[in-house]
Design a protein around this motif. Sequence first.
Motif, PDB file in Angstrom:
ATOM      1  N   LYS A   1       0.838  -1.208   0.000  1.00 20.11           N
ATOM      2  CA  LYS A   1       0.000   0.000   0.000  1.00 20.11           C
ATOM      3  C   LYS A   1       0.871   1.257   0.000  1.00 20.11           C
ATOM      4  CE  LYS A   1      -4.029  -1.585   2.641  1.00 20.11           C
ATOM      5  NZ  LYS A   1      -4.759  -1.326   3.900  1.00 20.11           N
ATOM      6  N   LEU A   2       1.888   1.260   0.855  1.00 20.95           N
ATOM      7  CA  LEU A   2       2.781   2.417   0.944  1.00 20.95           C
ATOM      8  C   LEU A   2       3.543   2.622  -0.358  1.00 20.95           C
ATOM      9  CD1 LEU A   2       4.008   4.708   2.607  1.00 20.95           C
ATOM     10  CD2 LEU A   2       5.672   3.065   3.487  1.00 20.95           C
ATOM     11  N   ASP A   3       4.049   1.546  -0.935  1.00 23.40           N
ATOM     12  CA  ASP A   3       4.766   1.653  -2.212  1.00 23.40           C
ATOM     13  C   ASP A   3       3.848   2.206  -3.302  1.00 23.40           C
ATOM     14  OD1 ASP A   3       7.003   0.578  -0.975  1.00 23.40           O
ATOM     15  OD2 ASP A   3       6.803  -1.399  -1.928  1.00 23.40           O
ATOM     16  N   PHE A   4       2.619   1.689  -3.364  1.00 21.43           N
ATOM     17  CA  PHE A   4       1.682   2.147  -4.390  1.00 21.43           C
ATOM     18  C   PHE A   4       1.341   3.620  -4.213  1.00 21.43           C
ATOM     19  CE2 PHE A   4      -2.711   3.055  -5.689  1.00 21.43           C
ATOM     20  CZ  PHE A   4      -2.536   2.968  -7.064  1.00 21.43           C
ATOM     21  N   THR A   5       0.985   4.019  -2.995  1.00 20.01           N
ATOM     22  CA  THR A   5       0.589   5.412  -2.791  1.00 20.01           C
ATOM     23  C   THR A   5       1.770   6.366  -2.979  1.00 20.01           C
ATOM     24  OG1 THR A   5       0.795   5.164  -0.384  1.00 20.01           O
ATOM     25  CG2 THR A   5      -1.414   4.929  -1.331  1.00 20.01           C
ATOM     26  N   SER A   6       2.970   5.931  -2.660  1.00 17.44           N
ATOM     27  CA  SER A   6       4.156   6.767  -2.897  1.00 17.44           C
ATOM     28  C   SER A   6       4.364   6.985  -4.391  1.00 17.44           C
ATOM     29  CB  SER A   6       5.406   6.116  -2.305  1.00 17.44           C
ATOM     30  OG  SER A   6       5.318   6.042  -0.914  1.00 17.44           O
ATOM     31  N   GLU A   7       4.241   5.903  -5.165  1.00 20.25           N
ATOM     32  CA  GLU A   7       4.400   6.019  -6.617  1.00 20.25           C
ATOM     33  C   GLU A   7       3.255   6.830  -7.226  1.00 20.25           C
ATOM     34  OE1 GLU A   7       7.030   5.026  -8.581  1.00 20.25           O
ATOM     35  OE2 GLU A   7       7.952   4.646  -6.627  1.00 20.25           O
TER      36      GLU A   7
ATOM     37  N   SER B   1      -9.420  -0.547  -8.405  1.00 21.72           N
ATOM     38  CA  SER B   1      -9.147   0.813  -7.914  1.00 21.72           C
ATOM     39  C   SER B   1      -7.710   1.235  -8.215  1.00 21.72           C
ATOM     40  CB  SER B   1      -9.447   0.928  -6.412  1.00 21.72           C
ATOM     41  OG  SER B   1      -8.619   0.066  -5.648  1.00 21.72           O
ATOM     42  N   ILE B   2      -6.776   0.301  -8.140  1.00 21.35           N
ATOM     43  CA  ILE B   2      -5.381   0.604  -8.461  1.00 21.35           C
ATOM     44  C   ILE B   2      -5.256   0.989  -9.933  1.00 21.35           C
ATOM     45  CG2 ILE B   2      -3.085  -0.436  -8.713  1.00 21.35           C
ATOM     46  CD1 ILE B   2      -3.723  -2.039  -6.116  1.00 21.35           C
ATOM     47  N   VAL B   3      -5.901   0.221 -10.805  1.00 23.43           N
ATOM     48  CA  VAL B   3      -5.862   0.515 -12.237  1.00 23.43           C
ATOM     49  C   VAL B   3      -6.518   1.866 -12.525  1.00 23.43           C
ATOM     50  CG1 VAL B   3      -6.790  -0.204 -14.483  1.00 23.43           C
ATOM     51  CG2 VAL B   3      -5.684  -1.876 -12.987  1.00 23.43           C
ATOM     52  N   LYS B   4      -7.665   2.103 -11.922  1.00 25.05           N
ATOM     53  CA  LYS B   4      -8.399   3.353 -12.158  1.00 25.05           C
ATOM     54  C   LYS B   4      -7.569   4.573 -11.744  1.00 25.05           C
ATOM     55  CE  LYS B   4     -13.146   4.555 -11.823  1.00 25.05           C
ATOM     56  NZ  LYS B   4     -14.419   4.402 -11.150  1.00 25.05           N
TER      57      LYS B   4
ATOM     58  N   GLN C   1       1.057   3.645 -15.902  1.00 25.88           N
ATOM     59  CA  GLN C   1       0.968   2.223 -16.187  1.00 25.88           C
ATOM     60  C   GLN C   1       1.455   1.460 -14.963  1.00 25.88           C
ATOM     61  OE1 GLN C   1       3.492   0.988 -19.391  1.00 25.88           O
ATOM     62  NE2 GLN C   1       5.335   1.860 -18.506  1.00 25.88           N
ATOM     63  N   ILE C   2       1.004   0.237 -14.836  1.00 27.65           N
ATOM     64  CA  ILE C   2       1.372  -0.599 -13.703  1.00 27.65           C
ATOM     65  C   ILE C   2       2.302  -1.699 -14.192  1.00 27.65           C
ATOM     66  CG2 ILE C   2       0.514  -2.174 -11.925  1.00 27.65           C
ATOM     67  CD1 ILE C   2      -2.176  -0.609 -12.169  1.00 27.65           C
TER      68      ILE C   2
ATOM     69  N   ASP D   1      12.875   3.680 -15.081  1.00 27.76           N
ATOM     70  CA  ASP D   1      11.924   4.131 -16.084  1.00 27.76           C
ATOM     71  C   ASP D   1      12.705   4.649 -17.280  1.00 27.76           C
ATOM     72  OD1 ASP D   1       9.569   5.674 -13.765  1.00 27.76           O
ATOM     73  OD2 ASP D   1       9.860   3.600 -14.349  1.00 27.76           O
ATOM     74  N   LYS D   2      12.308   4.243 -18.451  1.00 28.06           N
ATOM     75  CA  LYS D   2      12.899   4.758 -19.680  1.00 28.06           C
ATOM     76  C   LYS D   2      11.844   5.622 -20.333  1.00 28.06           C
ATOM     77  CE  LYS D   2      14.772   3.449 -24.127  1.00 28.06           C
ATOM     78  NZ  LYS D   2      14.844   2.398 -25.123  1.00 28.06           N
ATOM     79  N   ILE D   3      12.173   6.867 -20.593  1.00 26.11           N
ATOM     80  CA  ILE D   3      11.212   7.803 -21.156  1.00 26.11           C
ATOM     81  C   ILE D   3      11.374   7.815 -22.675  1.00 26.11           C
ATOM     82  CG2 ILE D   3      10.433  10.198 -21.214  1.00 26.11           C
ATOM     83  CD1 ILE D   3      11.572  10.429 -18.332  1.00 26.11           C
ATOM     84  N   ASP D   4      10.319   7.412 -23.380  1.00 25.28           N
ATOM     85  CA  ASP D   4      10.308   7.410 -24.839  1.00 25.28           C
ATOM     86  C   ASP D   4       9.364   8.497 -25.328  1.00 25.28           C
ATOM     87  OD1 ASP D   4      11.990   5.167 -25.070  1.00 25.28           O
ATOM     88  OD2 ASP D   4      10.284   3.820 -24.783  1.00 25.28           O
ATOM     89  N   GLY D   5       9.795   9.293 -26.283  1.00 25.98           N
ATOM     90  CA  GLY D   5       8.927  10.308 -26.865  1.00 25.98           C
ATOM     91  C   GLY D   5       8.723  11.491 -25.946  1.00 25.98           C
ATOM     92  N   THR D   6       7.748  12.315 -26.285  1.00 30.52           N
ATOM     93  CA  THR D   6       7.440  13.521 -25.535  1.00 30.52           C
ATOM     94  C   THR D   6       6.192  13.287 -24.698  1.00 30.52           C
ATOM     95  OG1 THR D   6       8.323  14.826 -27.339  1.00 30.52           O
ATOM     96  CG2 THR D   6       6.972  15.993 -25.731  1.00 30.52           C
ATOM     97  N   PRO D   7       6.244  13.578 -23.395  1.00 31.25           N
ATOM     98  CA  PRO D   7       5.043  13.403 -22.567  1.00 31.25           C
ATOM     99  C   PRO D   7       3.906  14.296 -23.055  1.00 31.25           C
ATOM    100  CG  PRO D   7       7.005  13.802 -21.241  1.00 31.25           C
ATOM    101  CD  PRO D   7       7.383  14.054 -22.659  1.00 31.25           C
ATOM    102  N   LYS D   8       2.666  13.834 -22.848  1.00 33.24           N
ATOM    103  CA  LYS D   8       1.505  14.615 -23.258  1.00 33.24           C
ATOM    104  C   LYS D   8       1.400  15.917 -22.468  1.00 33.24           C
ATOM    105  CE  LYS D   8      -1.235  10.659 -24.671  1.00 33.24           C
ATOM    106  NZ  LYS D   8      -2.415   9.855 -24.418  1.00 33.24           N
ATOM    107  N   LYS D   9       1.712  15.842 -21.187  1.00 34.56           N
ATOM    108  CA  LYS D   9       1.674  17.018 -20.321  1.00 34.56           C
ATOM    109  C   LYS D   9       3.101  17.365 -19.944  1.00 34.56           C
ATOM    110  CE  LYS D   9      -2.661  15.653 -18.160  1.00 34.56           C
ATOM    111  NZ  LYS D   9      -3.336  15.322 -16.929  1.00 34.56           N
ATOM    112  N   LYS D  10       3.325  18.651 -19.681  1.00 38.81           N
ATOM    113  CA  LYS D  10       4.653  19.048 -19.220  1.00 38.81           C
ATOM    114  C   LYS D  10       4.871  18.421 -17.857  1.00 38.81           C
ATOM    115  CE  LYS D  10       7.402  23.040 -17.969  1.00 38.81           C
ATOM    116  NZ  LYS D  10       8.656  22.947 -18.502  1.00 38.81           N
ATOM    117  N   MET D  11       5.931  17.635 -17.757  1.00 40.17           N
ATOM    118  CA  MET D  11       6.203  16.930 -16.518  1.00 40.17           C
ATOM    119  C   MET D  11       7.304  17.627 -15.745  1.00 40.17           C
ATOM    120  SD  MET D  11       5.970  13.037 -17.937  1.00 40.17           S
ATOM    121  CE  MET D  11       6.118  12.284 -16.347  1.00 40.17           C
TER     122      MET D  11
END
Length: 130
Positions: free
Chosen positions: A25-31, A71-74, A82-83, A98-108
């Motif tokens: 639970k802690l790992d999920f909510t932190s991520e 609920s985790i997926v939602k 993504q999970i 994490d490997k970032i491919d392409g341009t994110p849809k939102k400015k991150m």
Amino acid sequence: MSKGAFKSFLKEAKKNDSYWVEKLKLDFTSELYKLMTETGVTKKELAGIIGTSPAYITKVFSGNANFTFESIVKLTRALDGQISIHLSHKDRTVHWFDKIDGTPKKKMKPIQWVSLTNLGLHKKRVTING
């Protein structure tokens, strides 16, 4: 509590499934929180995206939510996330990158990682996307 007593307590706690459930639970909510920060979505906005109340999102981050796969997926998909699940033997050390491919849809916002000293690694800050 002394350091030795704490280590003993932790060793015993790790024998119980409830320890691992709470850790998950802690790992999920932190991520999830990290993903919210990266995408710039507030708790109120997240609640609106998934059609729930801000009180539920507060419950999620206080550790009181009873998560289901649904609920985790939602929650994850609401943030364009993504999970990934990986299982390994308990004696193995797992490293996620994490490997970032392409341009994110939102400015991150920049992602910052600090290596874990308990793994014998030196503290090092790496900034990506910024």
